[in-house]
Design a protein around this motif. Structure first.
Motif, PDB file in Angstrom:
ATOM      1  N   GLN A  31       0.774  -1.281  -0.046  1.00 58.47           N
ATOM      2  CA  GLN A  31      -0.171   0.112  -0.004  1.00 58.47           C
ATOM      3  C   GLN A  31       0.803   1.198  -0.152  1.00 58.47           C
ATOM      4  O   GLN A  31       0.448   2.262  -0.519  1.00 58.47           O
ATOM      5  N   GLN A  32       2.002   1.173   0.446  1.00 59.07           N
ATOM      6  CA  GLN A  32       2.815   2.345   0.571  1.00 59.07           C
ATOM      7  C   GLN A  32       4.450   2.037   0.391  1.00 59.07           C
ATOM      8  O   GLN A  32       4.689   0.921   0.698  1.00 59.07           O
ATOM      9  N   ILE A  33       4.997   2.833  -0.624  1.00 63.20           N
ATOM     10  CA  ILE A  33       6.538   2.653  -0.730  1.00 63.20           C
ATOM     11  C   ILE A  33       7.090   4.213  -0.171  1.00 63.20           C
ATOM     12  O   ILE A  33       6.545   5.183  -0.562  1.00 63.20           O
ATOM     13  N   ASN A  34       8.038   3.809   0.633  1.00 64.16           N
ATOM     14  CA  ASN A  34       8.636   5.133   1.065  1.00 64.16           C
ATOM     15  C   ASN A  34      10.216   4.932   0.697  1.00 64.16           C
ATOM     16  O   ASN A  34      10.657   3.760   0.929  1.00 64.16           O
ATOM     17  N   VAL A  35      10.787   6.273   0.455  1.00 61.11           N
ATOM     18  CA  VAL A  35      12.141   6.353   0.414  1.00 61.11           C
ATOM     19  C   VAL A  35      12.783   7.424   1.538  1.00 61.11           C
ATOM     20  O   VAL A  35      12.115   8.539   1.126  1.00 61.11           O
ATOM     21  N   ASN A  36      13.684   6.985   2.403  1.00 62.02           N
ATOM     22  CA  ASN A  36      13.903   7.965   3.240  1.00 62.02           C
ATOM     23  C   ASN A  36      15.417   8.829   2.783  1.00 62.02           C
ATOM     24  O   ASN A  36      15.631   8.568   1.702  1.00 62.02           O
ATOM     25  N   THR A  92       5.224  -1.053   2.463  1.00 65.61           N
ATOM     26  CA  THR A  92       4.212  -1.401   3.562  1.00 65.61           C
ATOM     27  C   THR A  92       3.078  -2.130   3.053  1.00 65.61           C
ATOM     28  O   THR A  92       2.431  -1.751   2.242  1.00 65.61           O
ATOM     29  N   ALA A  93       2.599  -3.201   3.898  1.00 67.37           N
ATOM     30  CA  ALA A  93       1.424  -3.814   3.458  1.00 67.37           C
ATOM     31  C   ALA A  93       0.628  -4.124   4.651  1.00 67.37           C
ATOM     32  O   ALA A  93       1.087  -4.456   5.553  1.00 67.37           O
ATOM     33  N   PHE A  94      -0.809  -3.715   4.496  1.00 67.43           N
ATOM     34  CA  PHE A  94      -1.680  -4.453   5.521  1.00 67.43           C
ATOM     35  C   PHE A  94      -2.490  -5.624   5.085  1.00 67.43           C
ATOM     36  O   PHE A  94      -3.082  -5.476   4.103  1.00 67.43           O
ATOM     37  N   GLY A  95      -2.160  -6.691   5.645  1.00 69.08           N
ATOM     38  CA  GLY A  95      -2.855  -8.047   4.946  1.00 69.08           C
ATOM     39  C   GLY A  95      -3.589  -8.655   6.374  1.00 69.08           C
ATOM     40  O   GLY A  95      -3.616  -8.125   7.285  1.00 69.08           O
ATOM     41  N   ALA A  96      -3.877 -10.036   5.995  1.00 69.91           N
ATOM     42  CA  ALA A  96      -4.499 -10.779   6.941  1.00 69.91           C
ATOM     43  C   ALA A  96      -3.333 -11.234   8.159  1.00 69.91           C
ATOM     44  O   ALA A  96      -3.830 -11.154   9.335  1.00 69.91           O
ATOM     45  N   ASP A  97      -2.070 -10.916   7.774  1.00 72.60           N
ATOM     46  CA  ASP A  97      -1.111 -11.082   8.777  1.00 72.60           C
ATOM     47  C   ASP A  97      -0.874  -9.955   9.433  1.00 72.60           C
ATOM     48  O   ASP A  97       0.070  -9.837  10.236  1.00 72.60           O
ATOM     49  N   GLY A  98      -1.599  -8.989   9.117  1.00 68.34           N
ATOM     50  CA  GLY A  98      -1.448  -7.549   9.918  1.00 68.34           C
ATOM     51  C   GLY A  98      -0.561  -6.715   9.104  1.00 68.34           C
ATOM     52  O   GLY A  98      -0.453  -6.869   8.046  1.00 68.34           O
ATOM     53  N   LEU A  99       0.360  -5.895   9.956  1.00 68.59           N
ATOM     54  CA  LEU A  99       1.193  -4.762   9.146  1.00 68.59           C
ATOM     55  C   LEU A  99       2.394  -5.763   8.651  1.00 68.59           C
ATOM     56  O   LEU A  99       3.124  -6.182   9.558  1.00 68.59           O
ATOM     57  N   GLN A 100       2.951  -5.549   7.394  1.00 66.56           N
ATOM     58  CA  GLN A 100       4.185  -6.019   6.954  1.00 66.56           C
ATOM     59  C   GLN A 100       5.190  -4.754   6.370  1.00 66.56           C
ATOM     60  O   GLN A 100       4.704  -4.222   5.775  1.00 66.56           O
ATOM     61  N   GLN A 101       6.194  -4.913   6.936  1.00 65.88           N
ATOM     62  CA  GLN A 101       7.249  -3.863   6.332  1.00 65.88           C
ATOM     63  C   GLN A 101       8.646  -4.507   6.004  1.00 65.88           C
ATOM     64  O   GLN A 101       9.082  -5.101   6.901  1.00 65.88           O
ATOM     65  N   ILE A 102       8.798  -4.233   4.830  1.00 61.10           N
ATOM     66  CA  ILE A 102      10.239  -4.732   4.220  1.00 61.10           C
ATOM     67  C   ILE A 102      11.033  -3.590   3.659  1.00 61.10           C
ATOM     68  O   ILE A 102      10.464  -2.420   3.318  1.00 61.10           O
ATOM     69  N   VAL A 103      12.358  -3.904   3.774  1.00 58.66           N
ATOM     70  CA  VAL A 103      13.442  -3.182   3.135  1.00 58.66           C
ATOM     71  C   VAL A 103      13.379  -3.815   1.513  1.00 58.66           C
ATOM     72  O   VAL A 103      13.487  -4.998   1.413  1.00 58.66           O
ATOM     73  N   VAL A 104      13.434  -2.745   0.661  1.00 59.45           N
ATOM     74  CA  VAL A 104      13.357  -3.134  -0.757  1.00 59.45           C
ATOM     75  C   VAL A 104      14.639  -2.813  -1.427  1.00 59.45           C
ATOM     76  O   VAL A 104      15.027  -1.771  -1.215  1.00 59.45           O
ATOM     77  N   ASP A 105      15.122  -3.653  -2.343  1.00 58.33           N
ATOM     78  CA  ASP A 105      16.339  -3.166  -3.167  1.00 58.33           C
ATOM     79  C   ASP A 105      15.800  -2.178  -4.312  1.00 58.33           C
ATOM     80  O   ASP A 105      15.007  -2.685  -5.026  1.00 58.33           O
ATOM     81  N   ALA A 106      16.431  -0.914  -4.246  1.00 63.73           N
ATOM     82  CA  ALA A 106      16.023   0.032  -5.191  1.00 63.73           C
ATOM     83  C   ALA A 106      16.285  -0.318  -6.503  1.00 63.73           C
ATOM     84  O   ALA A 106      15.790   0.301  -7.272  1.00 63.73           O
TER      85      ALA A 106
END
Ligand SMILES: Cc1cc2nc3c(=O)[nH]c(=O)nc-3n(C[C@H](O)[C@H](O)[C@H](O)COP(=O)(O)O)c2cc1C
Length: 730
Positions: free
Chosen positions: A59-64, A72-86
């Protein structure tokens, strides 16, 4: 005003500032560790598709600020946040915020005290701005103007360190503290922090296309991207919300059109720059440099505190008569405090002569109150480019406004002859006073680098002119703390020639913490400085030139046993293991200069000590020619073995010995005449002369050199003015 502001801002904020600066430095390291420097970044559209593959339902992609991409994704497992290879959109694992970084951030921003802490940090930042600006103003004034701010400074010890570190770190401290104030105000809501995003526009209701087919998204460079909020899957009428370095807008998921776009405002660009300058996020190297500069704060707090402690209580140390009843008015212009030591000694001598004295800062000059005064004496140090020190800056104006009294005035300048305006402020005082009609008792005296000998000579001249029997004013100087020295070796020379001379070597004494921190007394000395002892049976100190420096690791003097001499007899009769109380005073005019000019060292008798010390300290091996005069070699030559060693290793280039009681008797000045041609050449090449020994020898050497350099159209006076002729005679 600057001094008061500087001192109080420093005292109030010191502890807070040390915490904020240390945590600031630690935080400046994190961006360096965590920054993502991936160069080949996917455009916004491709990144969305790649991340959707990796993390369905994103649902959301952020670049700091450091370029790290998170999804970030909200699913059945709740909030999931991963670091992504740019570059690929692949998962690099779950987001883990560093607990340590958060801990330091909280301490740095609010000292773990929420709103109260935020306010305290904000106040500390304001104090830091005030400290840096007032400190720079003080430094500029001391050094003679803003343009001289980067010139070579002359301070030693804690004061010198304070000035040096401050001048290096000032720019960084100003940036960090000003941006800190701004960010503090933004956090408290005083400075608005606007978001560029406009309201959500109307979106078409056609079926959505894959993000990498939407022109408005694929045209966004991955390096510019800050965040994307994706439309909720299956829900029509929603748009992509994107934010980049340039601004923010909404993209239609069906047409790929940028529906609305708002450029980042000038104001929010300012906020970005402030944020970048303060945190180093996005410019980690700059952040680290600023962080390193903030490390100057603990050093400045410590050295500032020491300077303040050392300067306290240095002013009036005698029973002070009232202005209206004092016989002698002593006015003092001092910045570092050392002139007060001389003024106190002078006032003490006046009191010993049965008169009353009034000591006061020059700024307190109030001639209408001096009803009983017979003499007014001004002790004036010089700063900057011939300027007044802090405690004397009102003096000239007060003098101009006053009616001249019949009471004669005497001016004694304290300065450093390595400055072009040597004792310039004392000269100004004398000039202005004369212009106003004050009569001067004696010519303006000038004391170079706190020379005790020059002070004593001026005291005699003053006593003769004023008729006040002062004795030697130098003996009334308050002594620094004494240290205990233990004799470790003694060698006696010249006993057969009725000129017994002892080389005495003492172990380095213990140095008090305060002296060490301030570089005083035995903490830092050089050959040519003075070792002062008080012999049994007398209370006035005797001074001997030091034949060693701190770097040599021992304290050495060379003493000629004078017939009937109290101190020299006691020193020469010392045995190994015997102890002695002593203190060191600087004799800066008799140090070898720091440049690489060649040295011509001329001495006789016990004068060999300090010159041997200069040769021993000649580790850079500049050319050094030593002329040494003694009666005969029969009683041995002091430093003979060392001279051989130093000639071998290049510290001494030539040694000429003149023996006055030998088959071919000659004095050292004759040896000089014999080498006239060589000496002329050395003078032309910029050689520096150091002369140490008895007064007669000093006069003889001066006359010989005068003759030698006359054909060059030069004089010894000229060499002296250029700081190339230093004399230490006794
Ligand atoms: C930053 C600085 C600037 C100075 N400028 C001069 C100068 O222009 N002329 C001079 O004769 N002495 C100058 N001095 C030397 C001082 O006047 C000298 O050390 C004096 O003895 C200090 O006295 P105080 O400790 O009472 O202030 C300067 C010293 C410092 C540290």
């Amino acid at each position: 005003m600057f001094r008061v502001l500087h001192r109080w801002a420093g005292v109030v904020a010191a502890i807070l500032l040390v915490i904020v600066s240390l945590t600031g430095f630690i935080l400046s390291i994190f961006p360096l560790i965590t920054a993502d420097r991936t160069a080949d970044r996917l455009d916004a559209g491709s990144l969305i598709v790649a991340v959707q593959d990796t993390l369905p339902g994103v649902q959301q992609i952020n670049v700091n600020d450091n370029g790290v991409v998170t999804a970030t994704a909200f699913g059945a497992d709740g909030l999931q946040q991963i670091v992504v290879d740019a570059a690929t959109g692949a998962s690099l694992g779950p987001v883990t915020t560093s607990g340590l970084e958060l801990w330091f951030e909280n301490l740095h921003r609010n000292l773990f005290l929420s709103d109260t802490g935020q306010l305290a940090v904000l106040i500390a930042s304001v104090a830091m701005v005030a400290l840096t600006i007032s400190g720079l103003a003080l430094a500029a004034r001391r050094l003679g103007g803003w343009r001289k701010l980067l010139s070579r400074d002359h301070g030693n010890g804690a004061g010198g360190l304070h000035l040096k570190v401050a001048r290096i770190a000032a720019v960084g401290l100003i940036i960090s503290s000003l941006t800190g104030v701004w960010m503090g105000l933004a956090t408290l809501g005083v400075v608005p922090d606007p978001s560029p995003l406009a309201d959500m526009p109307t979106v078409s209701v056609e079926a959505a296309l894959p993000a990498n087919e939407l022109a408005a998204l694929t045209s966004i460079d991955g390096a510019e991207l800050r965040s994307i909020t994706l439309p909720v899957e299956g829900l029509l009428g929603q748009a992509y919300e994107v934010e980049t370095d340039a601004g923010a807008g909404f993209v239609d998921p069906a047409t790929g059109e940028m529906l609305t776009w708002a450029d980042r405002s000038g104001w929010s660009q300012v906020m970005d720059v402030v944020h970048l300058l303060h945190t180093g996020q996005g410019a980690s190297l700059l952040g680290l440099i600023l962080g390193l500069m903030s490390l100057a704060v603990p050093v400045l707090s410590g050295s500032g505190l020491l300077v303040w402690l050392a300067g306290r209580g240095k002013t009036i140390k005698v029973a002070n008569a009232a202005a209206a009843s004092a016989d002698v008015i002593v006015l003092v212009g001092s910045e570092g405090g050392s002139t007060w030591r001389f003024a106190n000694a002078f006032a003490r001598s006046v009191q010993n002569a049965g008169l009353t004295a009034r000591l006061a800062p020059m700024n307190d000059f109030a001639p209408t109150t001096y009803h009983a005064a017979k003499s007014i004496v001004v002790f004036a140090a010089t700063y900057g480019d011939g300027d007044a020190p802090e405690s004397a800056k009102d003096f000239i104006a007060k003098l101009a406004a006053a009616e001249a009294l019949k009471v004669p005035l005497s001016v004694l300048g304290f300065g450093d002859s390595s400055y072009p305006e040597f004792c310039g402020f004392a000269d100004e005082v004398a000039r202005e006073a004369q212009a106003k009609g004050w009569s001067l008792l004696i010519e303006t005296g000038k004391i170079d680098r706190q020379s005790t000998g020059e002070f004593s000579n001026w005291g005699f001249a003053y006593a003769a002119a004023s008729g006040i029997d002062l004795g030697d004013v130098a003996t009334a100087l308050e002594r620094p703390e004494m240290a205990e020295l233990t004799l470790v070796s003694k060698s006696i020379y010249g006993e057969g020639a009725q000129a017994p001379t002892a080389v005495l070597r003492f172990a380095m004494p213990k140095v008090s913490l305060m002296d060490r921190l301030l570089g005083r007394n035995f903490a830092k000395f050089q050959a040519g400085d003075l070792l002062n002892i008080i012999p049994d049976g007398s209370d006035s100190p005797r001074s001997y030139s030091l034949a060693s420096g701190t770097k040599d690791g021992f304290v050495e003097i060379c003493v000629r046993k004078v017939p009937g001499g109290l101190a020299s007899a006691q020193l020469c009769s010392m045995e190994r293991g015997d102890k002695l109380l002593a203190y060191v005073t600087p004799n800066a005019h008799f140090h070898a200069p720091k440049d690489a000019s060649s040295l011509v060292l001329i001495g006789a008798g016990a004068g060999i000590g300090s010159l041997a010390g200069v040769v021993r300290g000649n580790r850079r091996k500049r050319p050094a020619h030593l002329f040494f005069g003694m009666r005969s070699r029969s009683g041995g030559l002091p430093y003979e073995a060392e001279f051989e060693e130093w000639q071998g290793d290049g510290r001494l280039s030539e040694l000429t010995i003149a023996l006055s009681r030998s088959e071919t008797p000659r004095y050292v000045q004759q040896a000089l005449m014999e080498e006239a041609a060589k000496l002329r050449k050395l003078v032309q090449q910029g050689a520096h002369f150091m002369i140490c020994g008895g007064r007669d020898m000093g006069d003889g050497v001066r006359a010989a050199l005068e003759e030698i350099i006359a054909p060059l159209g030069m004089s010894v006076n000229q060499l002296e003015k250029e700081g190339r002729y230093a004399v230490d005679v006794f």
